[in-house]
Scaffold this motif. Structure first.
Motif, PDB file in Angstrom:
ATOM      1  N   PRO A 126     -71.147  49.623  13.480  1.00  0.00           N
ATOM      2  CA  PRO A 126     -70.432  50.908  13.514  1.00  0.00           C
ATOM      3  C   PRO A 126     -70.363  51.447  14.935  1.00  0.00           C
ATOM      4  N   SER A 127     -69.255  52.123  15.248  1.00  0.00           N
ATOM      5  CA  SER A 127     -69.003  52.562  16.621  1.00  0.00           C
ATOM      6  C   SER A 127     -69.970  53.642  17.077  1.00  0.00           C
ATOM      7  N   ILE A 128     -70.121  54.698  16.317  1.00  0.00           N
ATOM      8  CA  ILE A 128     -71.006  55.808  16.650  1.00  0.00           C
ATOM      9  C   ILE A 128     -72.004  55.985  15.513  1.00  0.00           C
ATOM     10  N   ILE A 129     -73.303  55.974  15.830  1.00  0.00           N
ATOM     11  CA  ILE A 129     -74.344  56.176  14.828  1.00  0.00           C
ATOM     12  C   ILE A 129     -75.165  57.385  15.246  1.00  0.00           C
ATOM     13  N   SER A 130     -75.082  58.460  14.467  1.00  0.00           N
ATOM     14  CA  SER A 130     -75.775  59.709  14.782  1.00  0.00           C
ATOM     15  C   SER A 130     -76.846  59.982  13.745  1.00  0.00           C
ATOM     16  N   TYR A 131     -77.981  60.485  14.195  1.00  0.00           N
ATOM     17  CA  TYR A 131     -79.111  60.776  13.322  1.00  0.00           C
ATOM     18  C   TYR A 131     -79.601  62.186  13.604  1.00  0.00           C
TER      19      TYR A 131
END
Length: 322
Positions: free
Chosen positions: A191-196
């Motif tokens: 996945p291009s952007i992984i935010s947590y």
């Protein structure tokens, strides 16, 4: 429904009449309103289906599906197939969400990405003040780590196009950690952007009666599906990104799964099986690597050590603690 929703919410339902209304109401009260809600009844024997249909008659965003009982994986897979949103997320029917659940996830979501938040155990929400950005390899490590963002399907917003294009579905032959396997597969396609996010708008109802914990109790009729955790981790290996730290994280997660499976075999008096011997050998060979690794919470490290000494001892400790 005149406009396609941005988000599809999938709720698997099975004999959930005591918690279902609270779950559905919490979803309908979201501050972010561009969603459809799929309530998928997996052959419930109580009045869960009637509850679903009653809500659907009052809200056009809700679609109800009924199927013969075949487990949560096939139920979620039907949700994926029927979803029309750009993104998809999951909520379990015995849990509930705060009004900012979708808003929190959608705020940090990008096409072909993954947005993750944390969960609250039952009622007492205390957000953590962080927002992390992961590479796919870092995310696979975090999903495998008990200290990380876990392999739950809930608390995550997935890109539906990425799922369907790569034929990512829940493994219907796996009953324990099928969700972890799903997440590892999803991350395999980078996945291009992984935010947590440290926010905790999802309320998880912890029950010792659920499948994950009930396998550790003594059973008259042993269910082989209780042994699928190590198989799930083994299958994860097929989808790991090429990185030494990812491989190490998966190896350590396998040792944790081995301890859980030994506990299951011990509880069900299956100590004479070849699987028992093989798993015990793996735990004893790798116990110190696990204890001194950066992966796993303190309680898991204690369990690994205890199991290496005696799975029977570890089972007794688990029952005392729980």
């Amino acid at each position: 429904m005149n406009n396609y929703p941005l988000i599809t919410i999938v709720v698997p339902v099975y004999n959930a009449n005591q918690t279902l209304s609270k779950c559905i109401t919490s979803i309908l009260n979201q501050t972010y309103q561009s969603f459809e809600l799929l309530l998928i009844d997996d052959g419930s024997k109580d009045n869960s289906l009637a509850i679903c249909e009653a809500y659907a008659s009052k809200d056009e965003r809700i679609r109800v599906f009924h199927k013969n009982n075949s487990g949560v994986s096939s139920t979620r897979n039907l949700g994926i197939q029927m979803a029309v949103g750009k993104y998809v997320c999951f909520v379990d029917s015995d849990d509930w969400v705060d009004a900012d659940y979708l808003e929190t996830l959608n705020k940090h979501m990008q096409p072909n990405g993954l947005s993750v938040c944390q969960l609250t155990i039952n009622n007492y929400r205390r957000d953590d003040n962080f927002l992390l950005s992961f590479t796919p390899k870092q995310a696979q490590i975090s999903v495998l780590d008990s200290n990380g963002m876990h392999g739950f399907p809930v608390c995550k917003l997935f890109d539906l196009n990425l799922i369907k294009k790569n034929h990512i579905f829940f493994d219907e032959e796996i009953s324990i950690c099928e969700d972890l396997l799903f997440c590892i597969q999803y991350l395999r396609y980078e996945p291009s952007i992984i935010s947590y996010s440290g926010k905790k708008p999802y309320h998880y109802f912890r029950s010792l009666q659920g499948a994950t914990n009930s396998r550790f109790k003594y059973h008259t009729d042993f269910d082989q599906r209780f042994l699928s955790e190590t198989e799930a981790i083994r299958k994860c290996k097929n989808f790991l990104l090429p990185n030494i730290d990812v491989y190490k994280a998966c190896k350590m997660r396998y040792i944790k799964a081995a301890v859980n499976t030994l506990r299951t075999l011990e509880a069900n008096r299956c100590q004479s099986s070849n699987l028992y011997s093989n798993l015990l050998s793996a735990v004893r060979k790798n116990c110190f690597d696990y204890v001194f690794s950066p992966y796993g919470v303190k309680s898991s490290k204690i369990s690994v050590l205890a199991s290496a000494i005696s799975p029977s001892l570890e089972l007794k400790i688990w029952h005392l603690v729980n």
